[in-house]
Design an enzyme around this catalytic site. Structure first.
Site, short mmCIF file in Angstrom:
data_model
loop_
_atom_site.label_atom_id
_atom_site.label_comp_id
_atom_site.label_asym_id
_atom_site.label_seq_id
_atom_site.Cartn_x
_atom_site.Cartn_y
_atom_site.Cartn_z
N ASP A 1 -47.05 8.24 -34.35
CA ASP A 1 -46.36 7.25 -35.18
C ASP A 1 -45.15 6.77 -34.40
O ASP A 1 -44.02 7.23 -34.60
CB ASP A 1 -45.97 7.84 -36.53
CG ASP A 1 -45.51 6.76 -37.50
OD1 ASP A 1 -45.45 5.59 -37.08
OD2 ASP A 1 -45.22 7.10 -38.65
N CYS B 1 -41.45 6.18 -35.61
CA CYS B 1 -41.20 6.70 -36.95
C CYS B 1 -39.69 6.93 -36.99
O CYS B 1 -39.10 7.38 -36.02
CB CYS B 1 -41.95 8.01 -37.14
SG CYS B 1 -41.86 8.59 -38.84
N HIS C 1 -38.11 6.50 -44.92
CA HIS C 1 -38.72 7.21 -43.80
C HIS C 1 -40.11 6.64 -43.58
O HIS C 1 -41.00 6.82 -44.41
CB HIS C 1 -38.82 8.71 -44.09
CG HIS C 1 -39.52 9.49 -43.01
ND1 HIS C 1 -40.31 10.58 -43.28
CD2 HIS C 1 -39.56 9.32 -41.67
CE1 HIS C 1 -40.79 11.05 -42.14
NE2 HIS C 1 -40.36 10.31 -41.15
N ASN D 1 -39.23 9.03 -33.01
CA ASN D 1 -40.42 9.15 -32.14
C ASN D 1 -40.36 8.02 -31.13
O ASN D 1 -40.78 6.89 -31.46
CB ASN D 1 -41.72 9.00 -32.96
CG ASN D 1 -42.14 10.27 -33.67
OD1 ASN D 1 -41.47 11.27 -33.63
ND2 ASN D 1 -43.28 10.20 -34.32
N GLY E 1 -34.83 15.65 -45.64
CA GLY E 1 -35.34 16.95 -46.06
C GLY E 1 -36.60 16.77 -46.89
O GLY E 1 -37.20 15.70 -46.91
N SER E 2 -37.00 17.80 -47.58
CA SER E 2 -38.15 17.66 -48.46
C SER E 2 -37.74 16.83 -49.68
O SER E 2 -36.55 16.66 -49.96
CB SER E 2 -38.63 19.03 -48.93
OG SER E 2 -37.83 19.48 -50.00
N HIS F 1 -34.41 16.10 -36.60
CA HIS F 1 -34.79 14.90 -37.38
C HIS F 1 -35.10 15.19 -38.84
O HIS F 1 -35.11 14.30 -39.67
CB HIS F 1 -35.98 14.20 -36.73
CG HIS F 1 -37.33 14.76 -37.11
ND1 HIS F 1 -37.66 16.08 -36.96
CD2 HIS F 1 -38.43 14.16 -37.63
CE1 HIS F 1 -38.90 16.27 -37.37
NE2 HIS F 1 -39.39 15.13 -37.78
N SER G 1 -36.58 18.65 -41.76
CA SER G 1 -36.57 20.09 -42.03
C SER G 1 -37.74 20.81 -41.36
O SER G 1 -37.61 21.97 -40.99
CB SER G 1 -36.58 20.36 -43.53
OG SER G 1 -37.52 19.57 -44.18
N LYS H 1 -43.79 7.82 -52.93
CA LYS H 1 -44.64 8.33 -51.86
C LYS H 1 -46.01 7.65 -51.89
O LYS H 1 -46.43 7.15 -52.91
CB LYS H 1 -44.88 9.84 -52.04
CG LYS H 1 -43.66 10.69 -51.89
CD LYS H 1 -43.99 12.12 -51.60
CE LYS H 1 -44.42 12.31 -50.18
NZ LYS H 1 -43.36 12.14 -49.21
#
Lengths: 146, 483
Positions: free
Chosen positions: B99, B102, B241, B336, B381-382, B406, B408, B482
């Protein structure tokens, strides 16, 4: 006899991996194709409103399977579809210098309202990629980048 | 300490470890891992194997590095950083990631939680409608092939010229959202056909659009936060993101095949097929670089179009212009990428794969507004735990080619996460904890559960103590979209 596949837990932590197996090369290709199709969406929820034919030729079976799975990912993005079914036929030329795949695909344009969508697979990787023959059985290990 | 490797790992200090070149045949430089003892102990075997494989690549300079969020990846580990001599070193798609570009983007607002909370459900619906996500999603920008070539060359600048953003956004994007040297003639038709309909889409996997809150107590450096327009008081911000979607992946796949053949011609042998590479100055190396820059620019454009749609959603819900709502871009940074960058000891081709540029104060590459404080670094993070804003340091410029962590990093496979929780249950649980979720795929949502990731605070503490970035603020999610 149809081939089968299983998703692997502990390979490619951030991505997806599967093993496919069949008692013939067509059965192996069928199993690996179903694994990829089911990674994208539950095929039961996908209509057959879209049809597409693919013909591919590669010098060896490893490359042919890799390129075929990559073609499915490409079609998913380029045509904006997910798949219901793939009917495959596989032949080697008389000189045994190339393998030919003929595939008839059905599916439908992506529609989150009616389809059980899963992972947006971005590509097929070479990590741990292998096609092997053990006795009469053919096996493939495939890691998908999601 | 028990590690997932048989190689000797030497402690440099509490947050830095080194594997000497004697540990693997072919290593040209040491491998260095930034980690606390606990994080190092939990790192998978792949990190040690892969960072030492990277240390074997021709033309590598000083060290092969891995950040504390490192885990197994394709070729390079995630969290991998390596610099190569542009004259006799290599470029590798495995050091950039599939990616391409990214990255992360953070947008501020003048709104507070109390103003947003009553309209959160409506806002999430608007955002979900305007920013397509998930399998096969298509963006609202209809591009001709000629338009798409312009996007590849101009990146975020194309978006501004076409009304998808503000002129001032550009100075707050790494490289002003446009890498030089993008050459669409080196991009295949397959890549174009995959990417042409995806501008302004999130994708799936770990990509997201998040509404977050900055409370007073979550600011660690008030002056630096203020320089970015962040004052706390339950201020609402937006984090994005995502990357170059199927387009970037196809570019990477196309050139891995080219490089496998090129390596034989150049007599290059690598430890892992996914480290396929070519000399940077070779025709193949330059063609990949030209195509990779096209994908990177498309990713900058993707995040810019998403920003435009976010501003539209806020305008629709709050009945005010985005500028009156204070929706300035704080920063956009890739994690990336491969770029030629200038350092005190020369010019190097720096690969960052799941690692963020973290240029320190005074860097001429930074806009005037950030030159005094260092480059903003956005670490996601998550979706259950929160994210961090940091700044780059002089130490990063000296020790890590201006690079840091970048995110977690995963600790659990997707399949295992799905077996542990169902997406519908996770959505209900998160709502109880004050986080609204909209997701295209329930199974995809379950794969991204917070317990599948490392604790980002532990990772951030490591880079903060190591001095390669400094904490500025912690951001807590209240809404997550998402694929």
């Amino acid at each position: 006899m149809p081939g089968f596949f299983r998703f692997l837990d502990d390979i490619a932590l951030a991505d997806m991996a599967f093993d496919a197996e069949g008692e013939s090369l067509p059965a192996l290709f069928d199993a690996a194709t179903r694994a990829l199709i089911e990674s994208l969406a539950d095929p039961v929820t996908i209509a057959e409103a879209w049809q597409h034919t693919v013909d591919m030729e590669e010098p060896d079976i490893d490359t042919l399977l890799f390129e075929w799975l990559g073609r499915l990912v490409y079609l998913k993005d380029a045509q904006g579809v997910v798949f219901h079914r793939a009917t495959l036929s596989l032949n080697q030329n008389d000189a045994r210098t190339a393998w030919h795949l003929h595939a008839e695909l059905t599916g439908a344009p992506v529609d989150p309202a009616t389809q059980d969508l899963r992972s947006d697979v971005k590509g097929v990787t070479k990590h741990l990629y292998a096609v092997t023959q053990e006795g009469a059985s053919w096996k493939a290990r495939v890691v998908l980048d999601v | 300490m028990k590690l997932n490797t048989d190689m000797q790992v030497v402690k440099i200090n509490d947050y830095l470890w080194e594997i000497p070149p004697s540990e693997k045949p072919g290593m040209l430089v040491p491998a260095r891992i930034y980690a606390s003892a606990a994080i190092l102990g939990a790192m998978d075997r792949g990190v040690f194997d892969q960072v030492t494989n990277v240390a074997c690549l021709p033309g590598i300079h000083r060290y092969a590095l891995c950040m504390p969020d490192g885990h197994w990846g394709y070729g390079f580990p995630i969290g991998g950083v390596a610099a190569f001599n542009p004259e006799d070193g290599v470029i590798s798609p495995g050091g950039v990631g599939y990616d391409i570009n990214c990255g992360m983007r953070l947008i501020r607002t003048d709104l507070s939680l109390s103003e947003v909370q009553p309209k959160l459900e409506l806002l999430m619906t608007e955002l979900f409608r305007r920013v397509p996500a998930g399998v096969g999603s298509r963006g609202f920008v209809n591009l001709s092939r000629r338009d798409f070539r312009d996007v590849m060359r101009q990146g975020a600048g194309w978006c501004i010229a076409n009304g998808y953003g503000w002129e001032e956004d550009l100075e707050r994007i790494e490289e002003r959202g446009c890498l030089e040297g993008a050459d669409p003639t080196h991009v295949t038709d397959y890549a174009v056909e995959r990417g042409i309909n995806q501008l302004g889409t999130l994708g799936s996997g770990n990509h997201y659009l998040e509404i977050q809150v900055l409370s007073d107590k979550s600011i660690y450096d008030r002056a630096t936060a203020a320089a970015m327009g962040l004052t706390g008081r339950d201020q609402v911000v937006l984090m994005v993101h995502c990357g170059s979607r199927g387009f970037g992946h196809q570019v990477a796949s196309d050139y891995l095949k080219v490089f496998e053949k090129a390596m034989r011609r150049y007599g290059i042998f690598v430890k892992d097929q996914q480290l396929a590479c070519a000399p940077f100055r070779s025709p193949e190396g330059q063609e990949y670089f030209g195509a990779m820059n096209c994908a990177a620019n498309t990713a900058f454009a993707n995040r810019q179009v998403i920003t435009h749609r976010i501003r539209e959603a806020f305008e629709a819900v709050f009945g005010e212009s985005a500028s009156r709502l204070g929706m300035q871009l704080i920063y956009d940074v890739a994690h990336n990428i491969a770029k030629v960058e200038r350092y005190r000891d020369g010019e190097w081709l720096v690969h960052r794969k799941g690692a963020t540029r973290a240029f320190g104060p005074g860097s001429p590459e930074l806009p005037a507004c950030y030159r005094g404080i260092g480059q903003p670094v956005i670490c996601g993070g998550s979706m259950e735990t929160g994210s961090y804003l940091l700044v780059g340091t002089d130490r990063a410029m000296q020790d890590t080619f201006g690079s840091t962590m970048h995110g977690s990093g995963r600790t659990m496979s997707r399949a295992q996460a799905k077996r542990t929780v169902r997406g519908e249950q996770l959505m209900r649980d998160m709502k109880q904890h004050g986080i609204l979720v909209k997701a295209v795929s329930m199974s995809g949502l379950a794969e991204e559960a917070g317990f599948a990731y490392k604790n980002i605070s532990d990772v951030v503490e490591t880079v903060d103590y190591a001095g390669i970035t400094k904490k500025v603020a912690e951001l807590k999610p209240i809404g997550n979209i998402k694929g």
